[in-house]
Write a protein that holds these residues in place. Sequence first.
Motif, PDB file in Angstrom:
ATOM      1  N   GLY A   1     107.153   7.395-159.167  1.00  0.00           N
ATOM      2  CA  GLY A   1     108.412   8.205-158.568  1.00  0.00           C
ATOM      3  C   GLY A   1     109.112   8.135-159.590  1.00  0.00           C
ATOM      4  O   GLY A   1     108.935   8.017-160.755  1.00  0.00           O
ATOM      5  N   TYR A   2     110.308   8.733-159.251  1.00  0.00           N
ATOM      6  CA  TYR A   2     111.627   8.798-159.715  1.00  0.00           C
ATOM      7  C   TYR A   2     112.819   8.655-159.304  1.00  0.00           C
ATOM      8  O   TYR A   2     112.888   8.523-157.894  1.00  0.00           O
ATOM      9  CB  TYR A   2     111.582  10.553-160.519  1.00  0.00           C
ATOM     10  CG  TYR A   2     111.823  11.251-159.264  1.00  0.00           C
ATOM     11  CD1 TYR A   2     110.753  11.734-158.730  1.00  0.00           C
ATOM     12  CD2 TYR A   2     113.075  11.968-159.146  1.00  0.00           C
ATOM     13  CE1 TYR A   2     110.837  12.753-157.730  1.00  0.00           C
ATOM     14  CE2 TYR A   2     113.359  12.889-158.176  1.00  0.00           C
ATOM     15  CZ  TYR A   2     112.255  13.365-157.502  1.00  0.00           C
ATOM     16  OH  TYR A   2     112.273  14.293-156.628  1.00  0.00           O
ATOM     17  N   TYR A   3     113.879   8.401-159.896  1.00  0.00           N
ATOM     18  CA  TYR A   3     115.317   7.971-159.232  1.00  0.00           C
ATOM     19  C   TYR A   3     116.287   9.100-159.452  1.00  0.00           C
ATOM     20  O   TYR A   3     116.311   9.845-160.332  1.00  0.00           O
ATOM     21  CB  TYR A   3     115.857   6.875-159.927  1.00  0.00           C
ATOM     22  CG  TYR A   3     115.114   5.408-159.728  1.00  0.00           C
ATOM     23  CD1 TYR A   3     114.055   5.132-160.674  1.00  0.00           C
ATOM     24  CD2 TYR A   3     115.231   4.722-158.358  1.00  0.00           C
ATOM     25  CE1 TYR A   3     113.211   3.844-160.291  1.00  0.00           C
ATOM     26  CE2 TYR A   3     114.710   3.448-158.222  1.00  0.00           C
ATOM     27  CZ  TYR A   3     113.644   3.066-159.224  1.00  0.00           C
ATOM     28  OH  TYR A   3     112.836   2.017-158.746  1.00  0.00           O
ATOM     29  N   ARG A   4     116.876   9.243-158.381  1.00  0.00           N
ATOM     30  CA  ARG A   4     117.964  10.268-158.573  1.00  0.00           C
ATOM     31  C   ARG A   4     119.153   9.591-157.730  1.00  0.00           C
ATOM     32  O   ARG A   4     118.873   9.129-156.551  1.00  0.00           O
ATOM     33  CB  ARG A   4     117.738  11.588-157.859  1.00  0.00           C
ATOM     34  CG  ARG A   4     118.731  12.589-157.667  1.00  0.00           C
ATOM     35  CD  ARG A   4     118.432  13.805-157.043  1.00  0.00           C
ATOM     36  NE  ARG A   4     117.260  14.547-157.753  1.00  0.00           N
ATOM     37  CZ  ARG A   4     116.551  15.605-157.167  1.00  0.00           C
ATOM     38  NH1 ARG A   4     116.726  15.702-156.020  1.00  0.00           N
ATOM     39  NH2 ARG A   4     115.353  16.061-157.627  1.00  0.00           N
ATOM     40  N   ASP A   5     120.348   9.514-158.393  1.00  0.00           N
ATOM     41  CA  ASP A   5     121.355   8.653-157.705  1.00  0.00           C
ATOM     42  C   ASP A   5     120.987   7.358-157.160  1.00  0.00           C
ATOM     43  O   ASP A   5     121.471   6.916-156.293  1.00  0.00           O
ATOM     44  CB  ASP A   5     122.020   9.619-156.540  1.00  0.00           C
ATOM     45  CG  ASP A   5     122.604  10.925-157.016  1.00  0.00           C
ATOM     46  OD1 ASP A   5     122.632  11.902-156.427  1.00  0.00           O
ATOM     47  OD2 ASP A   5     123.111  10.772-158.090  1.00  0.00           O
ATOM     48  N   SER A   6     119.884   6.720-158.143  1.00  0.00           N
ATOM     49  CA  SER A   6     119.658   5.123-157.869  1.00  0.00           C
ATOM     50  C   SER A   6     118.724   5.315-156.469  1.00  0.00           C
ATOM     51  O   SER A   6     118.303   4.191-156.163  1.00  0.00           O
ATOM     52  CB  SER A   6     120.915   4.475-157.505  1.00  0.00           C
ATOM     53  OG  SER A   6     121.755   4.318-158.734  1.00  0.00           O
ATOM     54  N   TYR A   7     118.281   6.405-155.860  1.00  0.00           N
ATOM     55  CA  TYR A   7     117.489   6.380-155.011  1.00  0.00           C
ATOM     56  C   TYR A   7     115.913   6.737-155.502  1.00  0.00           C
ATOM     57  O   TYR A   7     115.885   7.608-156.331  1.00  0.00           O
ATOM     58  CB  TYR A   7     117.917   7.271-153.841  1.00  0.00           C
ATOM     59  CG  TYR A   7     117.332   7.293-152.580  1.00  0.00           C
ATOM     60  CD1 TYR A   7     116.013   7.937-152.179  1.00  0.00           C
ATOM     61  CD2 TYR A   7     117.238   6.083-151.480  1.00  0.00           C
ATOM     62  CE1 TYR A   7     115.326   7.709-150.928  1.00  0.00           C
ATOM     63  CE2 TYR A   7     116.681   5.664-150.443  1.00  0.00           C
ATOM     64  CZ  TYR A   7     115.612   6.592-150.381  1.00  0.00           C
ATOM     65  OH  TYR A   7     114.938   6.624-149.069  1.00  0.00           O
TER      66      TYR A   7
ATOM     67  N   ARG B   1     106.661  10.695-155.929  1.00  0.00           N
ATOM     68  CA  ARG B   1     105.962  11.951-156.137  1.00  0.00           C
ATOM     69  C   ARG B   1     104.605  12.325-155.507  1.00  0.00           C
ATOM     70  O   ARG B   1     103.632  11.051-155.280  1.00  0.00           O
ATOM     71  CB  ARG B   1     105.441  11.861-157.849  1.00  0.00           C
ATOM     72  CG  ARG B   1     106.838  12.226-158.832  1.00  0.00           C
ATOM     73  CD  ARG B   1     106.155  12.410-160.124  1.00  0.00           C
ATOM     74  NE  ARG B   1     107.154  12.859-161.013  1.00  0.00           N
ATOM     75  CZ  ARG B   1     108.170  11.852-161.751  1.00  0.00           C
ATOM     76  NH1 ARG B   1     107.737  10.851-161.669  1.00  0.00           N
ATOM     77  NH2 ARG B   1     108.944  12.290-162.212  1.00  0.00           N
ATOM     78  N   PRO B   2     104.328  13.563-155.127  1.00  0.00           N
ATOM     79  CA  PRO B   2     103.083  13.660-154.145  1.00  0.00           C
ATOM     80  C   PRO B   2     101.906  13.499-155.129  1.00  0.00           C
ATOM     81  O   PRO B   2     101.879  13.744-156.434  1.00  0.00           O
ATOM     82  CB  PRO B   2     103.349  15.180-153.850  1.00  0.00           C
ATOM     83  CG  PRO B   2     104.395  15.935-154.729  1.00  0.00           C
ATOM     84  CD  PRO B   2     104.995  14.719-155.388  1.00  0.00           C
ATOM     85  N   GLY B   3     100.747  13.268-154.547  1.00  0.00           N
ATOM     86  CA  GLY B   3      99.494  12.928-155.067  1.00  0.00           C
ATOM     87  C   GLY B   3      99.281  11.652-155.975  1.00  0.00           C
ATOM     88  O   GLY B   3      98.180  11.362-156.651  1.00  0.00           O
ATOM     89  N   PHE B   4     100.406  10.652-155.649  1.00  0.00           N
ATOM     90  CA  PHE B   4     100.299   9.405-156.292  1.00  0.00           C
ATOM     91  C   PHE B   4     100.269   8.333-155.044  1.00  0.00           C
ATOM     92  O   PHE B   4     100.963   7.399-155.221  1.00  0.00           O
ATOM     93  CB  PHE B   4     101.447   9.091-157.181  1.00  0.00           C
ATOM     94  CG  PHE B   4     101.219  10.014-158.581  1.00  0.00           C
ATOM     95  CD1 PHE B   4     101.939  11.388-158.457  1.00  0.00           C
ATOM     96  CD2 PHE B   4     100.556   9.602-159.540  1.00  0.00           C
ATOM     97  CE1 PHE B   4     101.852  11.865-159.684  1.00  0.00           C
ATOM     98  CE2 PHE B   4     100.354  10.405-160.389  1.00  0.00           C
ATOM     99  CZ  PHE B   4     100.916  11.328-160.708  1.00  0.00           C
ATOM    100  N   TRP B   5      99.988   8.855-154.078  1.00  0.00           N
ATOM    101  CA  TRP B   5      99.866   7.788-153.044  1.00  0.00           C
ATOM    102  C   TRP B   5      98.523   7.429-152.593  1.00  0.00           C
ATOM    103  O   TRP B   5      97.285   7.774-152.860  1.00  0.00           O
ATOM    104  CB  TRP B   5     100.084   8.485-151.594  1.00  0.00           C
ATOM    105  CG  TRP B   5     101.443   8.993-151.329  1.00  0.00           C
ATOM    106  CD1 TRP B   5     102.084  10.312-151.568  1.00  0.00           C
ATOM    107  CD2 TRP B   5     102.619   8.278-151.029  1.00  0.00           C
ATOM    108  NE1 TRP B   5     103.285  10.425-151.423  1.00  0.00           N
ATOM    109  CE2 TRP B   5     104.101   9.249-150.836  1.00  0.00           C
ATOM    110  CE3 TRP B   5     102.841   6.905-150.531  1.00  0.00           C
ATOM    111  CZ2 TRP B   5     105.094   8.878-150.418  1.00  0.00           C
ATOM    112  CZ3 TRP B   5     104.032   6.633-150.150  1.00  0.00           C
ATOM    113  CH2 TRP B   5     105.110   7.456-150.141  1.00  0.00           C
ATOM    114  N   GLY B   6      98.401   6.040-152.108  1.00  0.00           N
ATOM    115  CA  GLY B   6      97.118   5.363-151.607  1.00  0.00           C
ATOM    116  C   GLY B   6      96.854   5.815-150.228  1.00  0.00           C
ATOM    117  O   GLY B   6      97.418   6.547-149.537  1.00  0.00           O
ATOM    118  N   GLN B   7      95.745   5.072-149.732  1.00  0.00           N
ATOM    119  CA  GLN B   7      95.214   5.337-148.424  1.00  0.00           C
ATOM    120  C   GLN B   7      96.013   4.422-147.419  1.00  0.00           C
ATOM    121  O   GLN B   7      95.888   4.697-146.082  1.00  0.00           O
ATOM    122  CB  GLN B   7      93.808   5.174-148.233  1.00  0.00           C
ATOM    123  CG  GLN B   7      93.309   3.892-148.110  1.00  0.00           C
ATOM    124  CD  GLN B   7      93.530   2.964-149.169  1.00  0.00           C
ATOM    125  OE1 GLN B   7      93.760   3.438-150.417  1.00  0.00           O
ATOM    126  NE2 GLN B   7      93.396   1.716-149.347  1.00  0.00           N
ATOM    127  N   GLY B   8      96.731   3.535-147.845  1.00  0.00           N
ATOM    128  CA  GLY B   8      97.399   2.668-146.951  1.00  0.00           C
ATOM    129  C   GLY B   8      96.446   1.433-146.641  1.00  0.00           C
ATOM    130  O   GLY B   8      95.283   1.269-146.650  1.00  0.00           O
TER     131      GLY B   8
END
Length: 123
Positions: free
Chosen positions: A99-105, A109-116
């Motif tokens: 992921g990345y941060y914007r205003d500390s939030y 990023r899409p494509g970097f998720w697992g199946q859960g």
Amino acid sequence: QVQVVESGGGFVQAGGSLRLSCATSLRTFSRNAIAWYRQAPGQERELVADIRTNGSTNYADSVKGRFTISRDNAKNTVYLQIHSLKPEDTAVYYCNAAGYYRDSYFYPRPGFWGQGTQVTVSS
């Protein structure tokens, strides 16, 4: 293709504990911010905890004091230690490995998720 694999979920009674793991094949793992999300039935996916490359962490108010996120860069793995589980913690827990941060939030990023991994807490 990047592999992101969550594990460690299960069925537990209220008050119990679990440790979730998120293992990834990302070679840039140590340079990535990572986060755990969860999604309960009929609800939107929500950010639970995130960890920066320097190890600093953030938590949703609903889990502060009960959840701990940590990372092991040598193992390309991030963990979510959960204590004092409540029925409302029942959800599928997902990891986003870049992921990345914007205003500390944290933004995933899409494509970097697992199946859960499913966490079910009984009352």
